[in-house]
Write a protein that holds these residues in place. Sequence first.
Motif, PDB file in Angstrom:
ATOM      1  N   THR A  82       0.872  -1.261   0.000  1.00 46.39           N
ATOM      2  CA  THR A  82      -0.144   0.148  -0.166  1.00 46.39           C
ATOM      3  C   THR A  82       1.043   1.378   0.032  1.00 46.39           C
ATOM      4  N   GLU A  83       1.897   1.333   0.783  1.00 47.84           N
ATOM      5  CA  GLU A  83       2.774   2.495   0.849  1.00 47.84           C
ATOM      6  C   GLU A  83       3.479   2.747  -0.407  1.00 47.84           C
ATOM      7  N   ASN A  84       3.923   1.507  -1.199  1.00 50.99           N
ATOM      8  CA  ASN A  84       4.340   1.643  -2.448  1.00 50.99           C
ATOM      9  C   ASN A  84       3.323   2.295  -3.501  1.00 50.99           C
ATOM     10  N   LYS A  85       2.117   1.860  -3.394  1.00 53.05           N
ATOM     11  CA  LYS A  85       1.214   2.575  -4.377  1.00 53.05           C
ATOM     12  C   LYS A  85       1.081   3.817  -4.210  1.00 53.05           C
ATOM     13  N   LEU A  86       1.167   4.345  -2.983  1.00 54.36           N
ATOM     14  CA  LEU A  86       0.942   5.761  -2.568  1.00 54.36           C
ATOM     15  C   LEU A  86       2.086   6.819  -2.796  1.00 54.36           C
ATOM     16  N   THR A  87       3.367   6.396  -2.556  1.00 50.94           N
ATOM     17  CA  THR A  87       4.480   7.165  -2.367  1.00 50.94           C
ATOM     18  C   THR A  87       5.485   6.556  -3.397  1.00 50.94           C
ATOM     19  N   GLY A  88       5.488   5.308  -4.085  1.00 51.52           N
ATOM     20  CA  GLY A  88       6.456   4.854  -4.712  1.00 51.52           C
ATOM     21  C   GLY A  88       7.612   4.313  -4.065  1.00 51.52           C
ATOM     22  N   ALA A  89       7.429   4.060  -2.711  1.00 52.35           N
ATOM     23  CA  ALA A  89       8.505   3.520  -1.953  1.00 52.35           C
ATOM     24  C   ALA A  89       8.826   2.181  -2.543  1.00 52.35           C
ATOM     25  N   GLU A  90      10.147   1.778  -2.329  1.00 57.16           N
ATOM     26  CA  GLU A  90      10.609   0.388  -3.355  1.00 57.16           C
ATOM     27  C   GLU A  90      10.824  -0.728  -2.458  1.00 57.16           C
ATOM     28  N   LYS A  91       9.944  -1.622  -2.810  1.00 59.20           N
ATOM     29  CA  LYS A  91       9.867  -3.033  -1.763  1.00 59.20           C
ATOM     30  C   LYS A  91      10.879  -3.913  -2.449  1.00 59.20           C
ATOM     31  N   SER A  92      11.594  -4.554  -1.482  1.00 59.22           N
ATOM     32  CA  SER A  92      12.719  -5.612  -1.822  1.00 59.22           C
ATOM     33  C   SER A  92      12.640  -6.692  -0.709  1.00 59.22           C
ATOM     34  N   GLY A  93      13.389  -7.952  -1.290  1.00 58.92           N
ATOM     35  CA  GLY A  93      13.337  -9.120  -0.512  1.00 58.92           C
ATOM     36  C   GLY A  93      12.338 -10.052  -0.547  1.00 58.92           C
ATOM     37  N   SER A  94      12.258 -10.970   0.139  1.00 60.23           N
ATOM     38  CA  SER A  94      11.403 -12.043   0.037  1.00 60.23           C
ATOM     39  C   SER A  94      10.284 -12.103   1.200  1.00 60.23           C
ATOM     40  N   SER A  95       9.516 -12.842   1.357  1.00 59.41           N
ATOM     41  CA  SER A  95       8.434 -12.893   2.474  1.00 59.41           C
ATOM     42  C   SER A  95       9.411 -13.345   3.919  1.00 59.41           C
ATOM     43  N   VAL A 102      12.335   4.034   1.487  1.00 55.26           N
ATOM     44  CA  VAL A 102      11.552   5.395   1.537  1.00 55.26           C
ATOM     45  C   VAL A 102      12.197   6.372   1.030  1.00 55.26           C
ATOM     46  N   LYS A 103      12.056   7.099  -0.383  1.00 56.46           N
ATOM     47  CA  LYS A 103      12.771   8.118  -0.666  1.00 56.46           C
ATOM     48  C   LYS A 103      11.994   9.492  -0.447  1.00 56.46           C
ATOM     49  N   THR A 104      10.680   9.351  -0.334  1.00 57.45           N
ATOM     50  CA  THR A 104      10.053  10.629  -0.023  1.00 57.45           C
ATOM     51  C   THR A 104       8.398  10.032   0.494  1.00 57.45           C
TER      52      THR A 104
END
Length: 175
Positions: A82-95, A102-104
Amino acid sequence: MAKKLIMSWSKCKIEVGKTGDSDAMAAELFSLGTIKDKSTSMSTEDGDTLTATATGGVVVAEEEGEPQVTITTRIIEMDFDTENKLTGAEKSGSSGQEELTVKTNVIPEDFSVKVTPKNIGATGVKVRRAHISFRPGSSEEEGHYVDVTFKILACEDGELYKKFKVQSTDWAEKA
């Protein structure tokens, strides 16, 4: 017999999606997540007032500007998607080993918003165009949270928002 009064209080869900072309309601909405109890409100603040004053301080004319309407809420433990969809924060790694870069916390696009109370027949709100303020925080008492404020913006056709009566389909699970 008096009409039954159905209140728009208690549990609600908030869904958002990027505003479409020509200020159209978002075609697809997604849930912001778990809302903190009693944290959601819609309020109106006075707009600017223009006043014409003559000699001696006598007010000869006054015009009230359009009030600013906002919806505020607190989301508990917002998930990384959800945070990615709103701010574009990049998710990495596995479960289990996920990280979010977070860049902004600034959300430049306009979003549509739908607030749906739990009671069937209650009044909900649909907003085609709003600016989102995104303020993450964390505390020992509340864990990780995000305070979200939607500043409702007028659409090209002048619409601020629509009220709607909640139907059972508004709470139906999407397949």
